[in-house]
Design an enzyme around this catalytic site. Structure first.
Site, mmCIF file in Angstrom:
data_model
loop_
_atom_site.group_PDB
_atom_site.id
_atom_site.type_symbol
_atom_site.label_atom_id
_atom_site.label_comp_id
_atom_site.label_asym_id
_atom_site.label_seq_id
_atom_site.Cartn_x
_atom_site.Cartn_y
_atom_site.Cartn_z
ATOM 1 N N ARG A 1 0.820 -1.214 0.000
ATOM 2 C CA ARG A 1 0.000 0.000 0.000
ATOM 3 C C ARG A 1 0.857 1.269 0.000
ATOM 4 O O ARG A 1 0.393 2.348 -0.310
ATOM 5 C CB ARG A 1 -0.986 -0.010 1.183
ATOM 6 C CG ARG A 1 -1.964 1.141 1.185
ATOM 7 C CD ARG A 1 -3.223 0.894 2.042
ATOM 8 N NE ARG A 1 -3.014 0.021 3.181
ATOM 9 C CZ ARG A 1 -2.399 0.377 4.316
ATOM 10 N NH1 ARG A 1 -1.966 1.609 4.476
ATOM 11 N NH2 ARG A 1 -2.246 -0.501 5.287
ATOM 12 N N LYS B 1 -9.145 8.236 -18.736
ATOM 13 C CA LYS B 1 -9.540 8.861 -19.996
ATOM 14 C C LYS B 1 -8.359 8.851 -20.980
ATOM 15 O O LYS B 1 -7.922 7.791 -21.375
ATOM 16 C CB LYS B 1 -10.071 10.266 -19.708
ATOM 17 C CG LYS B 1 -11.064 10.319 -18.524
ATOM 18 C CD LYS B 1 -12.368 9.598 -18.789
ATOM 19 C CE LYS B 1 -13.233 9.411 -17.541
ATOM 20 N NZ LYS B 1 -13.543 10.613 -16.776
ATOM 21 N N TYR C 1 -16.586 18.443 -13.168
ATOM 22 C CA TYR C 1 -16.969 17.036 -13.276
ATOM 23 C C TYR C 1 -17.940 16.707 -12.143
ATOM 24 O O TYR C 1 -17.687 17.068 -10.988
ATOM 25 C CB TYR C 1 -15.716 16.158 -13.184
ATOM 26 C CG TYR C 1 -16.043 14.706 -13.212
ATOM 27 C CD1 TYR C 1 -16.482 14.114 -14.382
ATOM 28 C CD2 TYR C 1 -15.953 13.928 -12.065
ATOM 29 C CE1 TYR C 1 -16.824 12.777 -14.410
ATOM 30 C CE2 TYR C 1 -16.290 12.590 -12.093
ATOM 31 C CZ TYR C 1 -16.715 12.015 -13.263
ATOM 32 O OH TYR C 1 -17.067 10.697 -13.299
ATOM 33 N N ASP D 1 -7.990 20.166 -12.585
ATOM 34 C CA ASP D 1 -8.345 18.898 -13.225
ATOM 35 C C ASP D 1 -8.032 19.038 -14.721
ATOM 36 O O ASP D 1 -8.728 19.736 -15.443
ATOM 37 C CB ASP D 1 -9.835 18.607 -12.979
ATOM 38 C CG ASP D 1 -10.264 17.239 -13.508
ATOM 39 O OD1 ASP D 1 -9.600 16.718 -14.434
ATOM 40 O OD2 ASP D 1 -11.271 16.706 -13.013
#
Ligand code: PLP
Length: 394
Positions: free
Chosen positions: A56, A210, A109, A185
């Site tokens: 992790r 994306k 978004y 973003d």
């Protein structure tokens, strides 16, 4: 990274996407980084910050992508990969102190808006939404008379799905004067089209899902910053909240990144052709594409972007039989090549009426259709759009 830093600094982005994040050049070493599947690492001594320690904390499969993305965004430090774009949003919002103020585009978004609004409802922060294209209105919200100044400015430009363009340099300057951290973003543009750090942003966010990965086969996110202190806080958040990437997804993202420059070049060129043709079509009430010289964001986009991206949106005209929203749904259904699906930035062209999502802000018109232009032949894409638009009249 096998390139010397000095040489890498002179390479163009089209080369960096191919050359960055390669293993060392030793005889018989693989030219691609391997996928490392291990949840823990051998270790006996004291565990320091830079040690792998546990799955992790770090994974060697993340490193090449994080290095490549950091380089592409012009950052002094490697990026940070996350389980999804929204995991990256969550980490970025964790930089806001308790009760702090976040200024966000009203057409961000939808997931980012929902997250910020839910945190605000619980009293963890104060959310101020603004039209990000209205520079004076944003400045007013950053440092209003008699009210708390902002702690974070959230930028998205072009916005999703309205394609509003923010004056990034001006707003970053105003945010810093107010004492706010700026997060941008950059999912729609990618670092090949827009470099928010150079425009003054402190942190850049990506839904790697994306364009960066580019094949609609992974869900991932990323953050990039040149600020060591911010990066340490974000890394700590990723470790403690656990929004980490799977090694296979990380490997696929780097593989996808290799063709980013070619994909962007093709899809931007096609988007420009389609935008021109759609802009004069009688079934199209209005169109937003920053590349059209009639678009309200055109001059700003030209000044701060290299190209105009591959997303456009149209409002479909209704008629005596159908509302605009019904016509938009009929258009999407009549397409044979374009894929009716949410998401964007893949090799395949996707189309969607945005208001089919419950969470989409009501200020997004219900006949608005978002088009993500892929890398197919542009005449094939146009022929399909044209037949579907014509079918509305029959
Ligand atoms: C898709 C998207 C996100 C969210 O990313 P996920 O990978 O779906 O979690 C954030 N911002 C923008 C602009 C997006 O398009």
């Amino acid at each position: 990274m096998s390139l010397s830093e000095e040489r890498a600094a002179h390479l163009s982005p089209e080369t960096v996407v191919v050359a960055a994040g390669r293993p060392e050049r030793s005889h018989d070493a693989p030219v691609n980084p391997p996928i490392v599947l291990s949840s823990t690492y051998f270790g006996t001594g004291p565990l320091g910050d830079r040690d792998r320690g546990y799955g992790r904390y770090s994974n060697p499969t993340w490193d090449p992508f994080e290095e490549a993305l950091g380089e592409l965004e012009g950052a002094a430090l490697p990026g940070l990969l996350y389980a999804s774009g929204l995991a990256a949003v969550s980490s970025a919002l964790s930089l806001v102190p308790a009760g702090g103020v976040v200024v966000m585009p009203s057409h961000s978004y939808s997931g980012s808006l929902v997250m910020a609004a839910e945190l605000a409802d619980k009293g963890f922060l104060e959310l101020r939404t603004v039209d990000i294209a209205d520079t004076e209105a944003v400045k007013e919200q950053l440092a209003p008379q008699g009210r708390k100044a902002a702690d974070m400015l959230w930028l998205e430009s072009p916005t999703n799905p309205m394609l509003g363009i923010a004056d990034m340099r001006e707003l970053c300057g105003a945010a810093h004067l107010a004492g706010a951290v700026v997060v941008t973003d950059n999912t729609f543009s990618t670092p090949l089209v827009q470099q928010p750090l150079a425009l003054g942003s402190d942190v850049v966010l990506h839904s790697v899902t994306k364009y960066l990965a580019g094949h609609s086969d992974v869900v991932l996110g990323a953050l990039v910053t040149s600020n060591r202190e911010l990066r340490d806080m974000l890394l700590h958040h990723r470790i403690i909240h656990g929004g980490i990437a799977g090694p296979f997804e990380a490997w696929l993202a780097l593989r996808g990144l290799r063709t980013l420059a070619l994909r962007i070049e093709r899809s931007q060129a096609s988007a420009a052709v389609l935008a021109e043709r759609l802009s004069t079509h009688p079934r199209v009430d209005s169109i937003r594409y920053p590349g059209l010289d009639t678009d309200p964001g055109h001059q700003r986009a030209k000044a701060q972007m290299k190209g105009f991206g591959s997303i456009l949106c149209i409002q479909v005209a209704g008629d005596s039989n159908r509302s605009g929203a019904e016509a938009a749904d009929a258009l999407v259904r009549a397409l044979e090549l374009w894929i009716p699906a949410t998401s964007l930035g893949g090799v395949e062209s996707l189309i969607e009426r945005r208001r089919r999502h419950e969470a989409e802000p009501k200020s997004v018109p219900d006949n608005l259709v978002r088009l993500s232009v892929g890398i197919e032949n542009s005449e094939d894409l146009w022929a399909d759009l044209d037949q579907a638009l014509k079918s509305l009249d029959s």
